[in-house]
Design an enzyme around this catalytic site. Structure first.
Site, short mmCIF file in Angstrom:
data_model
loop_
_atom_site.label_atom_id
_atom_site.label_comp_id
_atom_site.label_asym_id
_atom_site.label_seq_id
_atom_site.Cartn_x
_atom_site.Cartn_y
_atom_site.Cartn_z
N GLU A 158 32.72 60.18 25.06
CA GLU A 158 33.01 58.74 25.08
C GLU A 158 31.82 57.95 24.54
OE1 GLU A 158 34.88 56.31 25.31
OE2 GLU A 158 36.27 56.33 26.97
N ASP A 159 32.09 56.78 23.99
CA ASP A 159 30.99 55.90 23.61
C ASP A 159 30.40 55.22 24.84
OD1 ASP A 159 33.33 54.43 24.01
OD2 ASP A 159 32.98 53.04 22.37
N GLY A 209 35.72 52.63 33.84
CA GLY A 209 36.07 54.02 34.14
C GLY A 209 37.55 54.31 33.96
N ARG A 242 30.62 47.92 14.28
CA ARG A 242 30.49 49.35 14.57
C ARG A 242 29.43 50.00 13.67
NH1 ARG A 242 34.94 50.88 17.75
NH2 ARG A 242 36.88 49.83 17.31
N ASP A 282 32.81 51.92 31.11
CA ASP A 282 32.65 50.59 31.70
C ASP A 282 33.34 50.60 33.06
OD1 ASP A 282 32.15 47.85 31.87
OD2 ASP A 282 33.91 47.30 30.74
P1 IMP Z 1 36.63 51.44 30.44
O1 IMP Z 1 38.02 51.96 30.44
O2 IMP Z 1 36.53 50.07 31.08
O3 IMP Z 1 35.61 52.39 31.04
O4 IMP Z 1 36.21 51.17 28.96
C1 IMP Z 1 36.18 52.15 28.04
C2 IMP Z 1 36.35 51.65 26.63
O5 IMP Z 1 36.23 50.23 26.51
C3 IMP Z 1 35.24 52.21 25.78
O6 IMP Z 1 35.60 53.44 25.24
C4 IMP Z 1 35.05 51.12 24.74
O7 IMP Z 1 35.94 51.33 23.67
C5 IMP Z 1 35.42 49.84 25.43
N1 IMP Z 1 34.22 49.13 25.96
C6 IMP Z 1 33.85 48.98 27.24
N2 IMP Z 1 32.70 48.29 27.36
C7 IMP Z 1 32.32 48.02 26.09
C8 IMP Z 1 31.16 47.37 25.52
O8 IMP Z 1 30.23 46.90 26.20
N3 IMP Z 1 31.13 47.32 24.16
C9 IMP Z 1 32.11 47.83 23.35
N4 IMP Z 1 33.19 48.45 23.84
C10 IMP Z 1 33.29 48.56 25.20
#
Ligand code: IMP
Length: 174
Positions: free
Chosen positions: A99-100, A105, A165, A103
């Site tokens: 994963e990049d 999760g 990006r 956040d």
């Molecule tokens: P989560 O599901 O909230 O953990 O977010 C995961 C996805 O949201 C990541 O794979 C990113 O594509 C995007 N994301 C979350 N936070 C950021 C950020 O700070 N910058 C850019 N993309 C984000």
């Protein structure tokens, strides 16, 4: 009119990222020696991390990509949509999910559950960035590039509305 790139603050430079990924690659190579793991990158955000991580791996391995959508702008939409599935058969394989950023999760939980449905031998998670104060997960993240505070980050594969990006460092939006 100010441009979005005028509002960026450097978080990690390209050379700091390179150094950290080399360390992660060495750790993974040691742990997975002779296991022929398969790396699964989460598109779009992980494409640069995936390319650099793979080139820091010194053992035999394979790779594939999966694509989901969970964000619009700077906000999680709360639901995950699968846009592209993997093509590889991962039954009895050791998976490293790449994963990049983690956040909330939500995305990693969704993907981990989904991939467990294909009966792999194991699933480990490698993420370039982790926001520990936000993430709500009840499993370990095996490989973390950097832990960061609750800020929106762009560059090195991460976007703001599909832009930025291409930047080779990681930046916060001020
Ligand atoms: P989560 O599901 O909230 O953990 O977010 C995961 C996805 O949201 C990541 O794979 C990113 O594509 C995007 N994301 C979350 N936070 C950021 C950020 O700070 N910058 C850019 N993309 C984000």
């Amino acid at each position: 009119m100010r441009n979005i790139t005028d509002n960026l603050e450097l978080l990690y430079s390209a050379s700091e990222i390179r150094k950290r990924i080399k360390t992660l690659g060495a750790l993974i190579s040691k742990k997975y020696d002779k296991k022929d793991p398969i790396f699964i990158g989460v598109l779009n955000g992980s494409f640069i991390f995936m390319a650099d991580l793979l080139r820091s791996i010194s053992i035999e391995c394979e790779m594939d990509f999966i694509k989901v959508r969970s964000y619009s702008g700077q906000k999680s939409s709360g639901t995950i949509q699968l846009l592209k599935d993997i093509s590889a058969d991962v039954k009895d394989r050791d998976i490293i999910l790449v994963e990049d950023i983690i956040d909330t999760g939500l995305t990693i939980k969704f993907l981990r559950n989904r991939l467990f449905g294909s009966s792999p031998k194991s699933i480990a998670i490698a993420t370039l960035l982790f926001k520990p104060s936000v993430a709500e997960i009840d499993f370990d993240i095996d490989y973390i590039g950097f832990e960061i505070p609750q800020e929106y980050v762009v560059g090195y594969g991460l976007d703001y509305e599909q832009k930025l990006r291409h930047l080779d460092g990681l930046y916060c939006i001020k």
